[in-house]
Design a protein around this motif. Sequence first.
Motif, PDB file in Angstrom:
ATOM      1  N   ALA A 173      83.874  50.799  27.974  1.00 11.71           N
ATOM      2  CA  ALA A 173      84.582  49.519  28.051  1.00 11.71           C
ATOM      3  C   ALA A 173      83.746  48.401  27.439  1.00 11.71           C
ATOM      4  CB  ALA A 173      84.905  49.198  29.506  1.00 11.71           C
ATOM      5  N   LEU A 174      82.443  48.379  27.720  1.00 12.39           N
ATOM      6  CA  LEU A 174      81.573  47.343  27.181  1.00 12.39           C
ATOM      7  C   LEU A 174      81.466  47.454  25.660  1.00 12.39           C
ATOM      8  CD1 LEU A 174      78.747  47.413  29.875  1.00 12.39           C
ATOM      9  CD2 LEU A 174      80.375  45.557  29.472  1.00 12.39           C
ATOM     10  N   GLY A 175      81.365  48.701  25.171  1.00 15.37           N
ATOM     11  CA  GLY A 175      81.307  48.910  23.724  1.00 15.37           C
ATOM     12  C   GLY A 175      82.573  48.428  23.041  1.00 15.37           C
ATOM     13  N   ALA A 176      83.725  48.726  23.644  1.00 13.78           N
ATOM     14  CA  ALA A 176      84.998  48.289  23.077  1.00 13.78           C
ATOM     15  C   ALA A 176      85.101  46.771  23.092  1.00 13.78           C
ATOM     16  CB  ALA A 176      86.152  48.912  23.865  1.00 13.78           C
ATOM     17  N   LEU A 177      84.632  46.156  24.164  1.00 16.23           N
ATOM     18  CA  LEU A 177      84.670  44.698  24.268  1.00 16.23           C
ATOM     19  C   LEU A 177      83.770  44.054  23.220  1.00 16.23           C
ATOM     20  CD1 LEU A 177      85.750  42.305  25.944  1.00 16.23           C
ATOM     21  CD2 LEU A 177      83.716  42.517  27.378  1.00 16.23           C
ATOM     22  N   ASP A 178      82.550  44.576  23.065  1.00 20.31           N
ATOM     23  CA  ASP A 178      81.617  44.027  22.076  1.00 20.31           C
ATOM     24  C   ASP A 178      82.159  44.190  20.655  1.00 20.31           C
ATOM     25  OD1 ASP A 178      79.877  43.299  24.069  1.00 20.31           O
ATOM     26  OD2 ASP A 178      78.606  45.074  23.881  1.00 20.31           O
ATOM     27  N   THR A 179      82.769  45.350  20.401  1.00 22.80           N
ATOM     28  CA  THR A 179      83.317  45.604  19.066  1.00 22.80           C
ATOM     29  C   THR A 179      84.481  44.667  18.770  1.00 22.80           C
ATOM     30  OG1 THR A 179      82.695  47.932  19.247  1.00 22.80           O
ATOM     31  CG2 THR A 179      84.277  47.366  17.536  1.00 22.80           C
ATOM     32  N   ALA A 180      85.356  44.464  19.758  1.00 27.29           N
ATOM     33  CA  ALA A 180      86.486  43.546  19.575  1.00 27.29           C
ATOM     34  C   ALA A 180      85.984  42.131  19.291  1.00 27.29           C
ATOM     35  CB  ALA A 180      87.373  43.559  20.820  1.00 27.29           C
ATOM     36  N   ALA A 181      84.939  41.716  20.019  1.00 25.30           N
ATOM     37  CA  ALA A 181      84.389  40.375  19.807  1.00 25.30           C
ATOM     38  C   ALA A 181      83.798  40.245  18.407  1.00 25.30           C
ATOM     39  CB  ALA A 181      83.330  40.084  20.866  1.00 25.30           C
ATOM     40  N   ALA A 182      83.034  41.269  17.976  1.00 21.74           N
ATOM     41  CA  ALA A 182      82.419  41.229  16.648  1.00 21.74           C
ATOM     42  C   ALA A 182      83.477  41.214  15.555  1.00 21.74           C
ATOM     43  CB  ALA A 182      81.487  42.429  16.469  1.00 21.74           C
ATOM     44  N   CYS A 183      84.521  41.997  15.760  1.00 19.68           N
ATOM     45  CA  CYS A 183      85.587  42.096  14.760  1.00 19.68           C
ATOM     46  C   CYS A 183      86.339  40.768  14.631  1.00 19.68           C
ATOM     47  CB  CYS A 183      86.539  43.219  15.148  1.00 19.68           C
ATOM     48  SG  CYS A 183      87.839  43.530  13.937  1.00 19.68           S
ATOM     49  N   LEU A 184      86.715  40.193  15.759  1.00 15.45           N
ATOM     50  CA  LEU A 184      87.529  38.984  15.728  1.00 15.45           C
ATOM     51  C   LEU A 184      86.715  37.756  15.349  1.00 15.45           C
ATOM     52  CD1 LEU A 184      89.706  39.628  18.901  1.00 15.45           C
ATOM     53  CD2 LEU A 184      90.328  39.969  16.506  1.00 15.45           C
ATOM     54  N   ALA A 185      85.406  37.781  15.597  1.00  9.15           N
ATOM     55  CA  ALA A 185      84.573  36.626  15.280  1.00  9.15           C
ATOM     56  C   ALA A 185      84.402  36.440  13.778  1.00  9.15           C
ATOM     57  CB  ALA A 185      83.204  36.770  15.942  1.00  9.15           C
ATOM     58  N   ALA A 186      84.330  37.560  13.028  1.00  8.53           N
ATOM     59  CA  ALA A 186      84.025  37.472  11.591  1.00  8.53           C
ATOM     60  C   ALA A 186      85.285  37.508  10.728  1.00  8.53           C
ATOM     61  CB  ALA A 186      83.073  38.599  11.200  1.00  8.53           C
ATOM     62  N   ARG A 244      75.216  53.154  11.176  1.00  8.14           N
ATOM     63  CA  ARG A 244      73.979  53.444  11.888  1.00  8.14           C
ATOM     64  C   ARG A 244      73.503  54.818  11.431  1.00  8.14           C
ATOM     65  NH1 ARG A 244      73.614  50.875  17.023  1.00  8.14           N
ATOM     66  NH2 ARG A 244      71.638  52.008  17.285  1.00  8.14           N
ATOM     67  N   GLU A 245      72.309  54.865  10.838  1.00  4.71           N
ATOM     68  CA  GLU A 245      71.758  56.140  10.388  1.00  4.71           C
ATOM     69  C   GLU A 245      70.873  56.731  11.474  1.00  4.71           C
ATOM     70  OE1 GLU A 245      69.808  55.980   6.651  1.00  4.71           O
ATOM     71  OE2 GLU A 245      71.565  55.276   5.560  1.00  4.71           O
ATOM     72  N   GLY A 246      70.837  58.066  11.552  1.00  4.84           N
ATOM     73  CA  GLY A 246      69.992  58.705  12.550  1.00  4.84           C
ATOM     74  C   GLY A 246      70.022  60.207  12.430  1.00  4.84           C
ATOM     75  N   HIS A 292      77.589  58.818  22.807  1.00  7.86           N
ATOM     76  CA  HIS A 292      77.655  58.887  24.270  1.00  7.86           C
ATOM     77  C   HIS A 292      77.567  57.488  24.881  1.00  7.86           C
ATOM     78  CE1 HIS A 292      75.767  59.115  28.291  1.00  7.86           C
ATOM     79  NE2 HIS A 292      76.562  60.149  28.451  1.00  7.86           N
ATOM     80  N   ASP A 293      76.713  56.636  24.318  1.00  3.46           N
ATOM     81  CA  ASP A 293      76.514  55.286  24.848  1.00  3.46           C
ATOM     82  C   ASP A 293      77.542  54.288  24.323  1.00  3.46           C
ATOM     83  OD1 ASP A 293      74.317  56.256  26.197  1.00  3.46           O
ATOM     84  OD2 ASP A 293      72.858  55.558  24.712  1.00  3.46           O
ATOM     85  N   SER A 294      78.515  54.772  23.548  1.00  4.73           N
ATOM     86  CA  SER A 294      79.571  53.928  22.979  1.00  4.73           C
ATOM     87  C   SER A 294      79.019  52.828  22.074  1.00  4.73           C
ATOM     88  CB  SER A 294      80.422  53.310  24.094  1.00  4.73           C
ATOM     89  OG  SER A 294      81.138  54.307  24.778  1.00  4.73           O
ATOM     90  N   GLU A 295      77.899  53.095  21.413  1.00 10.85           N
ATOM     91  CA  GLU A 295      77.343  52.137  20.458  1.00 10.85           C
ATOM     92  C   GLU A 295      77.901  52.367  19.059  1.00 10.85           C
ATOM     93  OE1 GLU A 295      73.160  51.418  20.583  1.00 10.85           O
ATOM     94  OE2 GLU A 295      73.034  51.875  22.723  1.00 10.85           O
TER      95      GLU A 295
END
Length: 330
Positions: free
Chosen positions: A99-112, A151-153, A163-166
């Motif tokens: 839920a937190l990952g989805a919220l952060d992503t929505a904020a980043a998407c809508l902000a830019a 994100r490279e890894g 797993h961490d929804s990042e």
Amino acid sequence: MSKAITSMSAVTATTTATPRPHAGRIDRLRVRHLRLLEQIAGTGSLSAASQQMQVSQPGATKMLQELESAFGCNLIDRTPRGGQLSRAGAFALDRLRIALGALDTAAACLAAAPQIPLVRVGILPLIAVSALPAVVALLDGQDALPRLTLREGTVEGLMQLLHDSEIDCAITPLRAGVGTADAAQLNITRLWETSLALAAAPTHPLARRRKLTIDMLREARWVLPPHSASTRLQFDQWFLEMGAMPPVPHVESLSFHTNLSLAATGTALTVAPLNAVRHYESRGMVRELRFEPGMSRGHMFFITRQELAGLASVVQLLNALKSLSRSQIG
């Protein structure tokens, strides 16, 4: 007919009216409550978490009590050193990170750029060299290119980010034991076949030989990935299957870019994904060394969480990768 409709409506009403457990208390929670649990897991104590969140200790204690009341269970086990998540707390945090990952992503998407969807993609460095440019060109040509955060890894690192929804999805091979605990929560699509290749500078003595032996390879100087890399595990296993001990490398580096660049100087051999070797070969930097039998083949996969599998931008990215996969097979 009217009786059937009435009966069906009654069933529907009964189904939709079923209350959620602790619904009223959960609906009163705020995002700060959810981040508190994440901070406690990271810092190991409620006081350290309160400092990170810039709230008072009593305020953090109250927030934790409200969390535990909302979920109806103990989320923290107190210890002499502070506190750690209980089993229920760890399970709750796994879900809350989504839920937190989805919220952060929505904020980043809508902000830019709110009119363009954002997709967070985890990739191996190889994908940036081989598949990604073709996929971006294809989506751009279809006027369907989302904003991408890359994100490279390593395989392990990408599965942990998922797993961490990042990240929303990953393009990676799969390895036994890596991320299997989340298998039921993941949507996994097989893409294309992958393989490894040996490489040397065009001026290297072995690059000019028509036939190579395992002893020649065993005695050569090598630049190899570390033992933690899947490429190294596959390379070592290949030597063992031919009855020879794997060579001890003169240089160890996780980056195939570094390894191929060092091999291009002419003093050492290396092993890297076939697409990477051919990318450097096309620039005249290395030459692929042919040896039979070759190393066993694997596959590249597109992996996302089940709840994101139907997201339009994720589906478009997957379809572009499938198209690329079909063209490679063709």
